[in-house]
Design a protein around this motif. Structure first.
Motif, PDB file in Angstrom:
ATOM      1  N   LYS A  13       0.827  -1.131  -0.023  1.00 16.12           N
ATOM      2  CA  LYS A  13      -0.041   0.095   0.147  1.00 16.12           C
ATOM      3  C   LYS A  13       0.859   1.187  -0.138  1.00 16.12           C
ATOM      4  O   LYS A  13       0.453   2.169  -0.898  1.00 16.12           O
ATOM      5  CB  LYS A  13      -0.975   0.095   1.199  1.00 16.12           C
ATOM      6  CG  LYS A  13      -2.200  -0.721   0.983  1.00 16.12           C
ATOM      7  CD  LYS A  13      -2.979  -0.724   2.083  1.00 16.12           C
ATOM      8  CE  LYS A  13      -3.932   0.281   2.490  1.00 16.12           C
ATOM      9  NZ  LYS A  13      -4.580   0.108   3.700  1.00 16.12           N
ATOM     10  N   SER A  14       1.715   1.418   0.902  1.00 19.16           N
ATOM     11  CA  SER A  14       2.599   2.578   0.769  1.00 19.16           C
ATOM     12  C   SER A  14       4.044   2.450   0.617  1.00 19.16           C
ATOM     13  O   SER A  14       4.624   1.414   0.937  1.00 19.16           O
ATOM     14  CB  SER A  14       2.535   3.110   2.387  1.00 19.16           C
ATOM     15  OG  SER A  14       3.121   2.314   3.073  1.00 19.16           O
ATOM     16  N   ASN A  31       6.613   9.646   3.177  1.00 23.59           N
ATOM     17  CA  ASN A  31       5.773   8.508   2.845  1.00 23.59           C
ATOM     18  C   ASN A  31       4.980   9.027   1.532  1.00 23.59           C
ATOM     19  O   ASN A  31       4.458  10.040   1.306  1.00 23.59           O
ATOM     20  CB  ASN A  31       4.491   8.368   3.862  1.00 23.59           C
ATOM     21  CG  ASN A  31       3.449   7.202   3.295  1.00 23.59           C
ATOM     22  OD1 ASN A  31       3.015   7.258   2.348  1.00 23.59           O
ATOM     23  ND2 ASN A  31       3.396   6.270   4.368  1.00 23.59           N
ATOM     24  N   ASP A  33       2.706   8.017  -0.410  1.00 23.14           N
ATOM     25  CA  ASP A  33       1.306   7.973  -0.447  1.00 23.14           C
ATOM     26  C   ASP A  33       0.565   9.117   0.145  1.00 23.14           C
ATOM     27  O   ASP A  33      -0.326   9.865  -0.448  1.00 23.14           O
ATOM     28  CB  ASP A  33       0.490   6.663   0.018  1.00 23.14           C
ATOM     29  CG  ASP A  33       0.961   5.536  -0.762  1.00 23.14           C
ATOM     30  OD1 ASP A  33       1.522   5.844  -2.032  1.00 23.14           O
ATOM     31  OD2 ASP A  33       0.954   4.394  -0.360  1.00 23.14           O
ATOM     32  N   THR A  34       0.993   9.432   1.204  1.00 23.84           N
ATOM     33  CA  THR A  34       0.411  10.426   2.306  1.00 23.84           C
ATOM     34  C   THR A  34       1.227  11.767   2.177  1.00 23.84           C
ATOM     35  O   THR A  34       0.578  12.750   2.532  1.00 23.84           O
ATOM     36  CB  THR A  34       0.334  10.250   3.743  1.00 23.84           C
ATOM     37  OG1 THR A  34       1.563   9.649   4.000  1.00 23.84           O
ATOM     38  CG2 THR A  34      -0.382   8.505   3.899  1.00 23.84           C
ATOM     39  N   VAL A  36       3.443  12.307   4.141  1.00 20.54           N
ATOM     40  CA  VAL A  36       3.991  12.921   5.667  1.00 20.54           C
ATOM     41  C   VAL A  36       5.318  12.580   5.621  1.00 20.54           C
ATOM     42  O   VAL A  36       5.957  11.535   5.313  1.00 20.54           O
ATOM     43  CB  VAL A  36       3.010  11.840   6.665  1.00 20.54           C
ATOM     44  CG1 VAL A  36       3.886  12.026   8.150  1.00 20.54           C
ATOM     45  CG2 VAL A  36       1.729  12.484   6.879  1.00 20.54           C
ATOM     46  N   CYS A  69       5.063  20.086   1.815  1.00 14.15           N
ATOM     47  CA  CYS A  69       4.765  19.000   2.789  1.00 14.15           C
ATOM     48  C   CYS A  69       3.640  19.168   3.420  1.00 14.15           C
ATOM     49  O   CYS A  69       3.217  20.371   4.054  1.00 14.15           O
ATOM     50  CB  CYS A  69       5.925  18.795   3.656  1.00 14.15           C
ATOM     51  SG  CYS A  69       5.657  17.911   5.139  1.00 14.15           S
ATOM     52  N   TYR A 118       2.258  23.847   7.468  1.00 14.26           N
ATOM     53  CA  TYR A 118       1.678  22.346   7.406  1.00 14.26           C
ATOM     54  C   TYR A 118       1.978  22.147   9.089  1.00 14.26           C
ATOM     55  O   TYR A 118       2.378  22.584   9.743  1.00 14.26           O
ATOM     56  CB  TYR A 118       2.470  21.474   6.449  1.00 14.26           C
ATOM     57  CG  TYR A 118       4.054  21.650   6.679  1.00 14.26           C
ATOM     58  CD1 TYR A 118       4.744  20.750   7.829  1.00 14.26           C
ATOM     59  CD2 TYR A 118       4.926  22.247   6.147  1.00 14.26           C
ATOM     60  CE1 TYR A 118       5.970  20.963   8.120  1.00 14.26           C
ATOM     61  CE2 TYR A 118       6.356  22.325   6.030  1.00 14.26           C
ATOM     62  CZ  TYR A 118       6.773  21.727   7.156  1.00 14.26           C
ATOM     63  OH  TYR A 118       8.245  21.756   7.413  1.00 14.26           O
ATOM     64  N   HIS A 214       0.866   9.983  13.859  1.00 15.05           N
ATOM     65  CA  HIS A 214       0.062   9.878  12.489  1.00 15.05           C
ATOM     66  C   HIS A 214      -1.297  10.367  12.671  1.00 15.05           C
ATOM     67  O   HIS A 214      -1.939  11.093  11.829  1.00 15.05           O
ATOM     68  CB  HIS A 214       0.477   8.505  12.026  1.00 15.05           C
ATOM     69  CG  HIS A 214       1.665   8.243  11.436  1.00 15.05           C
ATOM     70  ND1 HIS A 214       2.029   9.089  10.270  1.00 15.05           N
ATOM     71  CD2 HIS A 214       2.695   7.597  11.894  1.00 15.05           C
ATOM     72  CE1 HIS A 214       3.397   8.544   9.941  1.00 15.05           C
ATOM     73  NE2 HIS A 214       3.620   7.907  10.719  1.00 15.05           N
ATOM     74  N   ASP A 218      -3.142  12.923  10.348  1.00 17.02           N
ATOM     75  CA  ASP A 218      -4.224  12.531   9.506  1.00 17.02           C
ATOM     76  C   ASP A 218      -5.633  13.618   9.842  1.00 17.02           C
ATOM     77  O   ASP A 218      -6.409  13.995   8.988  1.00 17.02           O
ATOM     78  CB  ASP A 218      -4.994  11.285   9.927  1.00 17.02           C
ATOM     79  CG  ASP A 218      -4.000   9.963   9.215  1.00 17.02           C
ATOM     80  OD1 ASP A 218      -3.186  10.496   8.575  1.00 17.02           O
ATOM     81  OD2 ASP A 218      -4.203   8.924   9.825  1.00 17.02           O
ATOM     82  N   MET A 221      -4.775  17.073   8.397  1.00 13.54           N
ATOM     83  CA  MET A 221      -4.800  16.993   6.922  1.00 13.54           C
ATOM     84  C   MET A 221      -6.193  16.886   6.330  1.00 13.54           C
ATOM     85  O   MET A 221      -6.306  17.028   5.075  1.00 13.54           O
ATOM     86  CB  MET A 221      -3.772  15.989   6.564  1.00 13.54           C
ATOM     87  CG  MET A 221      -2.201  16.115   6.690  1.00 13.54           C
ATOM     88  SD  MET A 221      -1.142  14.695   6.766  1.00 13.54           S
ATOM     89  CE  MET A 221      -1.344  13.981   5.158  1.00 13.54           C
TER      90      MET A 221
END
Ligand SMILES: CC/C=C\C/C=C\C/C=C\CC/C=C/CC(=O)SCCNC(=O)CCNC(=O)[C@H](O)C(C)(C)COP(=O)(O)OP(=O)(O)OC[C@H]1O[C@@H](n2cnc3c(N)ncnc32)[C@H](O)[C@@H]1OP(=O)(O)O
Length: 277
Positions: A13-14, A31, A33-34, A36, A69, A118, A214, A218, A221
């Motif tokens: 997935k990541s 990461n 995907d995200t 982060v 970011c 961010y 995280h 989440d 974000m």
């Protein structure tokens, strides 16, 4: 310049990109995907903030800002310490040029960290005195493992926490608590820090710490980023402007203090005491 060290794919997935400042003092993992970022301080044994570490942090923060970011976790590779604060050796018998360069880089790094658009979270996996506490306080959210110490202990060392260190603490725990803590140079256990709001959450161990960090990101974000960052920077602008408009005076304060014979004597004794421990 950043060197792409390796590209890891974790599971299906990541995927995670690992970068490292050329000095290796900061490990940066992003990461894919995200987006982060995990910024891990990596100056054994205690992440004391010398010029090189501050410069590596500053460079990393500039990179994260340029790459838009979406969120960052600040943590440490040490098992005992998040950061031991300013490197005492930077302040022990420096030249004027070296001392000025060091303090100026500390200012640069703090301004960048405190004003990121961010969301930032400090995953405090160890002791966090003085400048270490400043780094944690500059993030938006603090999560700490149990049985460690955090605080601005400068008074106990016979020195005065600079105004912007004090302002950061006041902004988080309020006037009365900050006044008491700063006058005493008080170090708080993780549990005490939670009670007064110096940290926001406790974690059971490093894994739980990172999960909670995280989770915080989440949530952040999921908010409209522009509105989020305008509110954040609005809250922080007075504290930021005070330093930005008074940088030279702040450097002068540092230089006037650091070269006092009494200060150099206490520094020498403190360094010896830490080495004998
Ligand atoms: C006394 C200062 C006087 C003057 C300052 C000058 C000018 C004043 C003007 C303005 C400046 C004001 C702002 C200051 C902000 C600061 O951040 S000052 C730094 C304050 N930091 C501390 O008080 C922390 C000291 N360290 C510790 O308490 C412990 O080391 C810690 C709890 C972090 C970790 O404990 P432990 O895991 O047991 O590790 P050790 O104590 O065994 O340390 C390992 C080695 O690391 C060296 N070390 C520790 N802290 C520092 C440091 N801040 N700078 C440089 N080196 C540090 C320690 O000596 C050990 O070295 P060794 O392996 O023995 O060679």
């Amino acid at each position: 310049m950043f060197v792409l060290r390796q590209c890891l794919t974790l599971g299906t997935k990541s995927s995670i990109r690992n970068f490292s400042a050329t000095t290796n003092l900061v490990n940066l993992t992003i990461n894919e995907d995200t987006g982060v970022a995990i910024m891990e301080l990596n100056k054994p044994p205690v992440n004391s903030l010398n010029y090189e570490l501050l410069e590596a942090m500053h460079r990393t923060l500039v990179k994260l800002e340029n790459e838009k970011c979406p969120g960052m976790i600040l943590t440490s590779s040490s098992r005992s310490t998040f950061s031991a604060g300013l490197d005492l050796l930077e302040m022990y018998k420096p030249t004027v040029d070296k001392a000025r360069r060091f303090w100026s880089m500390l200012q640069n790094t703090w301004i960048k960290l405190y004003s990121t658009p961010y969301p930032t979270v400090a995953a405090i996996n160890g002791h966090s005195p003085a400048g270490g506490c400043l780094l944690a306080m500059s993030c938006e959210h603090r999560i700490m493992v149990p049985d460690k110490m955090i605080g601005l202990n400068e008074t106990q060392l016979g020195i005065v926490a600079p105004q912007w260190f004090q302002d950061c603490m006041r902004n988080i725990i309020g006037e009365r608590q900050a006044e008491k803590a700063l006058i005493a140079g008080r170090m708080f256990t993780s549990e005490e820090a939670l009670k007064i709001g110096l940290v926001d959450e406790l974690a059971t161990d490093k894994e739980d710490l990172m999960q909670k960090a995280h989770d915080f990101l989440d949530e952040q974000m999921g908010l409209p980023p522009l509105a989020r960052s305008v509110v954040k920077v609005g809250f922080r602008k007075d504290t930021l402007s005070k330093l930005i408009n008074g940088r030279e005076a702040d450097i002068k304060m540092f230089l006037d203090n650091v070269f006092q014979p009494k200060v150099q004597e206490s520094l020498e004794n403190y360094i010896q005491m830490l080495k004998k421990k």
